[in-house]
Design an enzyme around this catalytic site. Structure first.
Site, PDB file in Angstrom:
ATOM      1  N   LYS A  57       0.848  -1.188   0.000  1.00  0.00           N
ATOM      2  CA  LYS A  57       0.000   0.000   0.000  1.00  0.00           C
ATOM      3  C   LYS A  57       0.884   1.239   0.000  1.00  0.00           C
ATOM      4  CE  LYS A  57      -3.728   2.104   2.790  1.00  0.00           C
ATOM      5  NZ  LYS A  57      -4.568   1.933   3.995  1.00  0.00           N
TER       6      LYS A  57
ATOM      7  N   SER B  49      -9.418   2.469   3.386  1.00  0.00           N
ATOM      8  CA  SER B  49      -8.523   3.092   2.453  1.00  0.00           C
ATOM      9  C   SER B  49      -7.610   2.113   1.711  1.00  0.00           C
ATOM     10  CB  SER B  49      -7.646   4.120   3.194  1.00  0.00           C
ATOM     11  OG  SER B  49      -6.816   3.489   4.153  1.00  0.00           O
TER      12      SER B  49
ATOM     13  N   SER C 209      -9.834   0.319   7.767  1.00  0.00           N
ATOM     14  CA  SER C 209      -9.276   0.273   6.413  1.00  0.00           C
ATOM     15  C   SER C 209      -8.654  -1.047   6.012  1.00  0.00           C
ATOM     16  CB  SER C 209      -8.248   1.396   6.244  1.00  0.00           C
ATOM     17  OG  SER C 209      -8.895   2.647   6.263  1.00  0.00           O
TER      18      SER C 209
END
Length: 423
Positions: A52, A126, A150
C-alpha cells in the site's frame, strides 16, 4: 505452505498487475525487473507482495494517494524492513484515497479504483488498491493499514477475510494518534496468520490458533453501529449474515446474547474517534511537501483537525485506553463481539461524489454506512471481518472482535466460524 523456488511467481504477479491496471486501477506503480528476495527461508520467502502506498521504502516516494508528497524515503520503515526480512518480494505500490482518509478508494492523483467483483462498485478504503489486487488474484498478499476500518472495510467489499491485530503488535503501529495499525489483506486467513506471525509480535502463533477450536465462550451480538452519524437502513442480507453467524456460534456451544452500548457511552466514543482521526489527518498533512496540492475535501478535514486543542486530543486517546479495559465487561462480560462490518454490500464507486466535495460532509455520510469498524481502532482491540455468501453477486460480511491482546483467541473463533459457514 512451501516457498516459491524461483522468480517465476514474482514475474507472474507483475504481469497480472499490468494486465488488470486499466480495469481495476489498483496500482500506483509496478516494478520493472523482479527484485531479488533477501537470502533465507521460511513460509513467505520469495512470495510476491503488493505494498500500500503509505509505507516508506528506501529510494521511493510514499505518495499517500496524493500529489502533495514528493520526497523519496531515505530508508525502509520498520514495517517494510520486517517484510523484507521474511523474504517477501514487493512488486508494486497500491492505491488509496488521499491520506487514507476515506472508505472508498479514489483520488485526484490516481483516479478511481474498482472492485473486481463488480467494476461499478468500490473495493472500499482506504486499502482499496490492496484489496482489489488480492481479490483479482494479482497477488496472494498485500499490505494494508487500519485507522478506522481500512483493512476490514476493503475486505468486506471484496469478499475477503480481513484481520486487524491489536494495536502495538505490529511494527510501525500508532498513526492517527494511535488509531492505526499496519496489517495485510489475503484471500485466506491461513496466509494472513502466517504473515502476522512473521512480521508481528503476538506471543503465540496465530497460524496455529486458526486450526484450534476455542473453548465455550460468551458471544455478544452488537447490531448498533457507533453513532458517528444517523445510520442508513441495515441491508436485510447483512442482518441475515449476522443471524447465520450467530446461529453457527450457538451450534458450536457458545452462549450467544444480544448486547448494546449505553447511548451516552457510545456518543462519547464516537466523539473521541472523530477527534483522534481529524487531528491525525492534520498531523499527516503537516508533512506534505506541497500542501497546496491537497484535495479540497482533505483540506476541509485538515482545517477542522488543526482547530482541535492538544488537551482534547489527549483526552480522546485516554478515553480509548480506558474503554479498551472495560468494553467487554460493560457489554455483559462477553469474550467476543459479533456485528455487521458495514450496513450493506460494497457501495457504488460514485456514491460519495468527487474529491471536490466537502470533506466533513463526505466523512459524515460515510459514517452512516461504515459505523461498525472505528470502535475497535479507538480501543485497540483485534477485529476480523469474514465474508458470508448470501447467493448474491456481492457478498455480505460480519465482524468479530475480542479483548486487546487476545488475537489468538479471535483467530481461533474466526477459523471456527469460517469452517461452520462452509458446511
Amino acid at each position: 505452505m512451501s516457498a516459491p523456488s524461483s522468480s517465476e511467481p514474482v514475474r507472474d504477479a507483475i504481469r497480472r498487475a499490468h494486465e488488470t491496471r486499466s480495469t481495476l486501477n489498483a496500482f500506483v506503480s509496478i516494478v520493472g525487473e523482479p527484485p531479488v528476495p533477501t537470502p533465507g527461508e521460511g513460509p513467505l520467502h520469495g512470495l510476491p507482495i503488493a505494498l500500500k502506498d503509505d509505507v516508506t521504502v528506501a529510494g521511493e516516494v510514499t505518495g499517500w494517494g496524493s500529489r502533495a508528497f514528493t520526497t523519496t524515503g531515505a530508508a525502509d520503515d520498520a514495517f517494510t524492513a520486517a517484510i523484507r526480512r521474511a523474504g517477501m518480494v514487493p512488486i508494486g505500490r497500491t492505491t488509496l484515497p488521499e491520506l487514507a482518509a476515506f472508505g472508498v478508494t479514489d483520488s485526484a492523483a490516481h483516479g478511481v479504483t474498482r472492485n473486481p467483483l463488480a467494476l461499478g462498485h468500490t473495493p472500499g478504503g482506504s486499502s482499496g488498491g490492496s484489496a482489489a489486487a488480492v481479490a483479482a488474484g494479482v497477488v496472494d498478499l498485500a499490505t494494508a493499514s487500519d485507522g478506522a476500518g481500512s483493512i476490514r472495510i476493503p475486505a468486506a467489499c471484496c469478499g475477503l477475510p480481513g484481520f486487524k491485530p491489536t494495536t502495538g503488535t505490529m511494527p510501525g503501529a500508532g498513526g492517527w494518534r494511535g488509531l492505526a495499525t499496519p496489517g495485510c489483506l489475503t484471500r485466506a486467513l491461513a496466509l494472513a496468520a502466517t504473515f502476522y506471525d512473521a512480521v508481528g509480535s503476538f506471543g503465540t502463533s496465530l497460524r496455529a490458533a486458526l486450526d484450534v477450536e476455542p473453548g465455550r465462550l460468551r458471544v455478544g451480538v452488537l447490531v448498533d453501529p457507533l453513532p458517528l452519524a444517523p445510520p442508513v437502513a441495515l441491508d436485510p442480507h447483512v442482518a441475515g449474515a449476522v443471524r447465520l453467524a450467530a446461529d453457527r456460534l450457538a451450534d458450536a456451544g457458545h452462549r450467544v446474547v444480544p448486547v448494546r452500548m449505553r447511548p451516552d457511552r457510545a456518543q462519547a466514543a464516537a466523539l473521541a474517534v472523530v477527534t483522534r482521526m481529524l487531528r491525525g489527518l492534520a498531523d499527516a498533512a503537516a508533512g506534505a511537501d506541497h500542501p497546496e496540492r491537497l484535495e479540497p475535501r482533505i483540506r476541509d478535514l485538515v482545517r477542522a483537525g488543526s482547530l482541535l486543542p492538544e488537551p482534547a486530543v489527549a483526552a480522546a486517546v485516554a478515553h480509548g485506553r480506558r474503554l479498551a479495559d472495560r468494553l467487554l465487561d460493560q457489554l455483559g462480560d462477553v469474550d467476543v463481539l459479533l456485528s455487521p462490518t458495514m450496513r450493506g454490500a460494497a457501495p457504488e464507486v460514485d456514491r460519495w461524489g468527487p474529491p471536490e466535495r466537502n470533506g466533513l460532509a463526505t466523512l459524515t455520510s460515510m459514517g452512516r454506512f461504515y459505523g461498525y469498524t472505528p470502535l475497535y481502532n479507538h480501543t485497540g482491540q483485534p477485529a476480523v471481518t469474514l465474508p458470508v455468501d448470501t447467493g448474491l453477486r456481492l457478498p455480505r460480511a460480519v465482524q468479530l472482535a475480542a479483548a486487546p491482546g487476545r488475537d489468538a483467541l479471535l483467530m481461533s473463533v474466526a477459523g471456527q466460524v469460517q469452517r461452520a459457514l462452509a458446511t
